[in-house]
Design a protein around this motif. Structure first.
Motif, PDB file in Angstrom:
ATOM      1  N   VAL A 703       0.842  -1.200   0.000  1.00  0.00           N
ATOM      2  CA  VAL A 703       0.000   0.000   0.000  1.00  0.00           C
ATOM      3  C   VAL A 703       0.881   1.255   0.000  1.00  0.00           C
ATOM      4  CG1 VAL A 703      -1.746   1.264   1.303  1.00  0.00           C
ATOM      5  CG2 VAL A 703      -1.854  -1.218   1.173  1.00  0.00           C
ATOM      6  N   HIS A 704       1.929   1.218   0.822  1.00  0.00           N
ATOM      7  CA  HIS A 704       2.847   2.365   0.849  1.00  0.00           C
ATOM      8  C   HIS A 704       3.546   2.512  -0.500  1.00  0.00           C
ATOM      9  CE1 HIS A 704       2.982   1.800   5.451  1.00  0.00           C
ATOM     10  NE2 HIS A 704       2.079   2.690   5.099  1.00  0.00           N
ATOM     11  N   ALA A 705       3.901   1.365  -1.086  1.00  0.00           N
ATOM     12  CA  ALA A 705       4.560   1.413  -2.399  1.00  0.00           C
ATOM     13  C   ALA A 705       3.624   2.029  -3.431  1.00  0.00           C
ATOM     14  CB  ALA A 705       4.964   0.003  -2.820  1.00  0.00           C
ATOM     15  N   PHE A 706       2.347   1.655  -3.330  1.00  0.00           N
ATOM     16  CA  PHE A 706       1.336   2.193  -4.254  1.00  0.00           C
ATOM     17  C   PHE A 706       1.324   3.725  -4.194  1.00  0.00           C
ATOM     18  CE2 PHE A 706      -2.902   3.740  -5.181  1.00  0.00           C
ATOM     19  CZ  PHE A 706      -3.328   2.980  -6.256  1.00  0.00           C
ATOM     20  N   PHE A 707       1.373   4.246  -2.974  1.00  0.00           N
ATOM     21  CA  PHE A 707       1.345   5.706  -2.784  1.00  0.00           C
ATOM     22  C   PHE A 707       2.565   6.386  -3.402  1.00  0.00           C
ATOM     23  CE2 PHE A 707      -2.227   4.970  -0.237  1.00  0.00           C
ATOM     24  CZ  PHE A 707      -2.854   6.185  -0.009  1.00  0.00           C
ATOM     25  N   LYS A 708       3.687   5.663  -3.384  1.00  0.00           N
ATOM     26  CA  LYS A 708       4.904   6.246  -3.957  1.00  0.00           C
ATOM     27  C   LYS A 708       4.855   6.195  -5.495  1.00  0.00           C
ATOM     28  CE  LYS A 708       7.216   7.492  -0.367  1.00  0.00           C
ATOM     29  NZ  LYS A 708       7.929   6.631   0.523  1.00  0.00           N
ATOM     30  N   ILE A 709       4.203   5.165  -6.015  1.00  0.00           N
ATOM     31  CA  ILE A 709       4.151   5.020  -7.483  1.00  0.00           C
ATOM     32  C   ILE A 709       3.155   6.022  -8.075  1.00  0.00           C
ATOM     33  CG2 ILE A 709       3.535   3.451  -9.383  1.00  0.00           C
ATOM     34  CD1 ILE A 709       4.457   1.156  -7.445  1.00  0.00           C
ATOM     35  N   LEU A 710       1.954   6.027  -7.506  1.00  0.00           N
ATOM     36  CA  LEU A 710       0.943   6.976  -8.003  1.00  0.00           C
ATOM     37  C   LEU A 710       1.032   8.233  -7.151  1.00  0.00           C
ATOM     38  CD1 LEU A 710      -2.280   4.970  -8.895  1.00  0.00           C
ATOM     39  CD2 LEU A 710      -0.352   5.569 -10.308  1.00  0.00           C
ATOM     40  N   SER A 711       1.778   9.203  -7.651  1.00  0.00           N
ATOM     41  CA  SER A 711       2.053  10.377  -6.817  1.00  0.00           C
ATOM     42  C   SER A 711       0.793  11.193  -6.521  1.00  0.00           C
ATOM     43  CB  SER A 711       3.118  11.242  -7.491  1.00  0.00           C
ATOM     44  OG  SER A 711       2.660  11.598  -8.767  1.00  0.00           O
ATOM     45  N   ALA A 712      -0.267  10.943  -7.285  1.00  0.00           N
ATOM     46  CA  ALA A 712      -1.510  11.674  -7.022  1.00  0.00           C
ATOM     47  C   ALA A 712      -2.275  11.093  -5.830  1.00  0.00           C
ATOM     48  CB  ALA A 712      -2.394  11.628  -8.257  1.00  0.00           C
ATOM     49  N   SER A 713      -1.861   9.917  -5.377  1.00  0.00           N
ATOM     50  CA  SER A 713      -2.629   9.211  -4.336  1.00  0.00           C
ATOM     51  C   SER A 713      -2.909  10.028  -3.074  1.00  0.00           C
ATOM     52  CB  SER A 713      -1.918   7.920  -3.923  1.00  0.00           C
ATOM     53  OG  SER A 713      -1.661   7.151  -5.009  1.00  0.00           O
ATOM     54  N   PRO A 714      -1.913  10.758  -2.528  1.00  0.00           N
ATOM     55  CA  PRO A 714      -2.216  11.505  -1.304  1.00  0.00           C
ATOM     56  C   PRO A 714      -3.420  12.446  -1.484  1.00  0.00           C
ATOM     57  CG  PRO A 714       0.139  11.460  -1.693  1.00  0.00           C
ATOM     58  CD  PRO A 714      -0.502  10.871  -2.908  1.00  0.00           C
ATOM     59  N   TRP A 715      -3.465  13.150  -2.622  1.00  0.00           N
ATOM     60  CA  TRP A 715      -4.613  14.034  -2.853  1.00  0.00           C
ATOM     61  C   TRP A 715      -5.890  13.225  -2.990  1.00  0.00           C
ATOM     62  CZ3 TRP A 715      -5.371  18.834  -1.946  1.00  0.00           C
ATOM     63  CH2 TRP A 715      -4.305  19.741  -1.961  1.00  0.00           C
TER      64      TRP A 715
END
Lengths: 748, 98
Positions: A703-715
């Motif tokens: 899940v953390h890796a996903f957030f790093k790959i899709l940089s839009a994820s935090p928003w």
């Protein structure tokens, strides 16, 4: 005639698998030595059966090895005797053959040495010496003497025989040849030699075929058919008693006959089963057979040449396990039908036996499909076979579509034209061809190319072998399935070519702020001529963003307050953000992304194709990187994901985003839990291309890796409720997989 | 290193003396060092099917070989009609990822 009407093609496959499993179990009854090593166990579900098969396979391995080795010796001795019997002496060629055989055995033994193997090698060398020194005939007398005492030795290894062992009877006959030679012995020897090699194959491959059938039955998951791959202990005991009584035990079986119009995929269905089990398909058109075709090569006692007309493949049905299809059964005259019946029921071809690990299946076109070509069937045949009706249009077409996906899914990822062709076949008119599949013209002779699963399969083969060459595809299509389908496909491809390219979508999405992608996810968009209109937003969305809705929420919790970036322009946009400004922005971006080519593809129903372009590009990029250990292109993936957020059909948009999330977090192209786990571990430590350069991840969870790959994820997480919800769902699924440590997790 | 399909079939003949669960480890050992298949020596239809069947057995056992596009096409185009369909089915099984 109709026969049994199945509910699905899966049910037909399960019925065939069941029949094949019965055939293999029957094969274990052919010799007491095989019966002793047969798969035995109580009734169990498929997982239970697989466990018992594996256990019993291990348990009987040494005994099967001994039996196979004895059969091998029998076959070498048999071949030598055949060579001897033809001229009543050996020549240089015969000695060379035995030398080569010994050398080949020695080479194999050096790779996997065994004590028994060393004995056999010693025996081969002794045999070679006997042949060279003209001691072969006197050796036969010694062997006859051993057999009369119930055993056989070779290279110092001793095998003891069961009273009813076919090997004992074979060896007895073999060694009697020099003593009481009769010209008919050569043919008899040949026939018996094949039978011994067939018995060895049962010990070699029987378990493997049963395991594969059991796995397939489990995957087919058809409730109405239970495939049993084990002999019950009680039946085994009864079979042993039958042997003691001097008879050979047998399970009752009714051969299957598939009855359906030409081209519906009867052969393909059987080829599929041969493929599951790693065996061959032997297909014979009965319409092309005459009585001589059922003959089998029998050595002429004088010249040693084959004296009857034969078909090579007919011969191979005796030598190798597989599925034997006797097609167009009702297009033969009564003279062939009697031979056919013997073939189908007793598996006999001119005195020779079809391989016992082979399933013999009949097929025929119903009279309605071919009123002038079909012949009357004998009552005996009708009574003894199980007829399965394969003519329900929806069943055939739907089953075939599933099969296409399963069989060509991987290839289609590599060859986009094939992917489009399969989609085109499934699509309803006017875009697709679903309505014309299996529509056989009234005058097939005038229009020989028409779209059936069989003729379409020929087109698919041409597409694959030309690596997706468009011109080849169209030519093959016109020739094989007719001009109507070819013309429609040309139109379909024109439309596909006009759709925006994934690179173009990614480039345009690169300009879009992630916040707006998040807002777009939760917006309700309606299509209108030449564009789209935002007709509403997820309730509370703007309250989350900036407290706009009712102003009752704590301002510190709004997304606006949480934003700490230095982008002044963005800060300004945020300050002015309200449903009107957001609507205008989203509508503009939807237009830029999906309507910029001056054609409304949604109007002609091409939304699935458009979504497919995005998803395929996303999956291909991610899969190529993770499988080949290349850096994951986080910028490209993020941009495709952002473009998907603006997809103007909400239901498709949701599915698209779901599939993209699952592509990274659940590796949907894999079934096996341990493999998924390996990939997810790889993901946690993958290299990712970002705007700041390539970075190496060192994450503890995918899940953390996903957030790093899709940089839009935090928003996306901060703003979109839908994204947050589905993301939670996927994360939970991931945790559940870890908890259950399930071997076969199905994700899709 | 490339392994010619016909040579692979010869290896099968040298290993084919026991139960399948003994043949496959032996074949695996024999083919050590080879990572892909080539097809330059013509083979007849049954030989091709046999060789591909054994490569599929090896794949099921966990020992895989690469079949590049050129080899795939060369094998696939060696026959036509039903025979081509049969060969193609083996090739697809051999090269499919899942």
């Amino acid at each position: 005639m109709a026969g049994y009407i199945p509910e699905s093609t899966k049910e037909i496959q399960a019925l065939i698998a069941k029949s094949y499993a019965d055939t293999v179990l029957n094969a274990f009854l052919l010799a007491p030595e095989l019966l002793a090593t047969a798969p035995v166990g109580g009734r169990a579900d498929y997982e239970g059966q697989l466990e018992m098969l594996a256990e019993r396979e291990k348990e009987t391995r040494q005994d099967r090895h001994n039996f196979i080795s004895l059969c091998y010796v029998a076959s070498v001795e048999g071949e030598l005797m055949l060579r001897y019997a033809r001229d009543r002496k050996f020549d240089e060629g015969d000695v060379r053959w035995l030398e080569d055989e010994t050398a080949s055995y020695e080479a194999g033994l050096s790779i996997s040495p065994s004590q028994l193997g060393s004995h056999i090698l010693k025996g081969l060398n002794e045999l070679l010496e006997d042949v060279r020194s003209n001691r072969f005939v006197s050796r036969s007398k010694i062997k006859e003497n051993e057999l009369s005492q119930g055993y056989f030795t070779f290279g110092g290894y001793k095998w003891e025989f069961h009273g009813k062992s076919p090997l004992k009877s074979y060896f007895s006959f073999l060694y009697s040849v020099p003593r009481s030679f009769d010209p008919g012995d050569v043919a008899e020897l040949q026939r018996r030699k094949y039978e011994i090699s067939q018995l060895a194959d049962v010990a070699k491959y029987g378990y493997d075929i049963l395991k594969k059938l059991c796995e397939k039955a489990r995957d087919l998951d058809v409730q109405t058919v239970f495939v049993n791959t084990l002999l019950s202990p009680a039946f085994k005991k009864r079979a042993e008693r039958t042997y003691e009584e001097g008879k050979t035990p047998k399970l009752m079986q009714k051969p299957i006959v598939l009855s359906g119009p030409p081209g519906v995929g009867k052969t393909a269905m059987l080829r599929e089963i041969a493929n599951w089990t790693n065996t061959h398909l032997f297909s014979f058109s009965m319409a092309q057979m005459d009585a001589a075709s059922f003959g089998f090569p029998v050595y002429d006692s004088v010249t040693g040449s084959a004296k009857r007309d034969i078909l090579d493949d007919m011969k191979n049905t005796v030598k190798s396990p597989g599925i034997v299809l006797l097609d167009e059964m009702n297009r033969t005259g009564t003279d062939i039908q009697s031979k056919l019946l013997t073939y189908l029921l007793d598996h006999k071809v001119s005195g020779f036996t079809v391989h016992p690990l082979s399933l013999v299946v009949g097929a025929e076109n119903p009279v309605s499909a071919d009123p002038y070509g079909t012949m009357t069937k004998s009552i005996a045949m009708i009574d003894r076979c199980m007829y399965i009706d394969v003519s329900n249009y929806d069943m055939i077409v739907n089953g075939w579509f599933e099969w296409l996906e399963e069989t060509y899914g991987d290839v289609a990822e590599e060859i986009p034209l094939l992917r489009y062709f399969i989609k085109f076949l499934k699509e309803e008119p006017p875009l697709g061809a679903r309505d014309i599949i299996l529509k056989i013209p009234e005058d097939p002779e005038e229009n020989p190319g028409f779209p059936t699963p069989r003729s379409i399969d020929a087109v698919i083969a041409a597409v694959i072998l030309s690596h997706g060459d468009y011109e080849t595809a169209l030519t093959e299509m016109t020739a094989n399935v007719g001009s109507e389908m070819a013309n429609r496909f040309a139109g379909y491809m024109d439309m596909i070519k006009a759709l925006p390219k994934p690179e173009e979508l990614a480039r345009k999405a690169d300009e879009i702020y992630s916040l707006f992608a998040a807002i777009a996810i939760d917006s309700d968009i309606a299509l209108k001529p030449g564009g789209a209109q935002v007709v509403g937003f997820e309730k509370g969305l703007f309250n989350t963003i900036n407290g706009y809705d009712d102003g009752t929420r704590n301002q510190a919790n709004t997304v606006l307050e949480k934003y700490t970036g230095k982008d002044e322009e963005f800060r300004k946009i945020l300050a002015e953000l309200n449903p009107d400004t957001a609507s205008r922005y989203i509508e503009e971006k939807v237009r830029e992304l999906y309507f910029s080519r001056g054609q409304n593809f949604f109007e002609i129903g091409a939304e699935a194709e458009m979504a497919d372009i995005l998803l395929s590009a996303f999956q291909k990029s991610f899969r190529d990187s993770i499988e080949n250990d290349r850096p994951i292109d986080g910028i490209y993936l993020t941009n495709l994901f952002k473009a998907a957020c603006f997809f103007p059909v909400p239901v498709t948009r949701n599915n698209l985003l779901n599939m993209m999330e699952r592509t990274i977090l659940l590796i949907p192209w894999l079934d096996d839990y341990s493999e998924i786990n390996d990939y997810l571990n790889k993901l946690c430590h993958a290299e990712v291309k970002t705007r700041k350069g390539t970075v190496k991840l060192d994450e503890t969870s995918p899940v953390h890796a996903f957030f790093k790959i899709l940089s839009a994820s935090p928003w996306l997480t901060k703003v979109s409720k839908r994204f947050e919800d589905t993301f939670k769902e996927v994360t939970e699924l991931l945790k559940q997989m870890e908890r259950e440590n399930d071997d076969e997790v199905r994700v899709g | 290193m490339k392994l010619e399909l016909a040579d692979f079939l010869k290896m099968v003949c040298s290993a084919d003396y026991g139960p399948l669960d003994a043949i496959l480890p032996a074949l695996s050992k024999m083919t050590e060092g080879y990572d892909s298949i080539s097809y330059d020596k013509k083979m007849d239809y049954r030989e091709i099917c046999d060789a591909l069947k054994w490569l599929c057995e090896m794949k099921d056992y966990g020992r895989e070989f690469n079949v590049d596009r050129k080899t795939f096409t060369a094998i696939g185009k060696s026959f036509e009609g039903d025979r081509q369909q049969e060969i193609l089915r083996w090739l697809i099984k051999l090269t499919r990822k899942r």
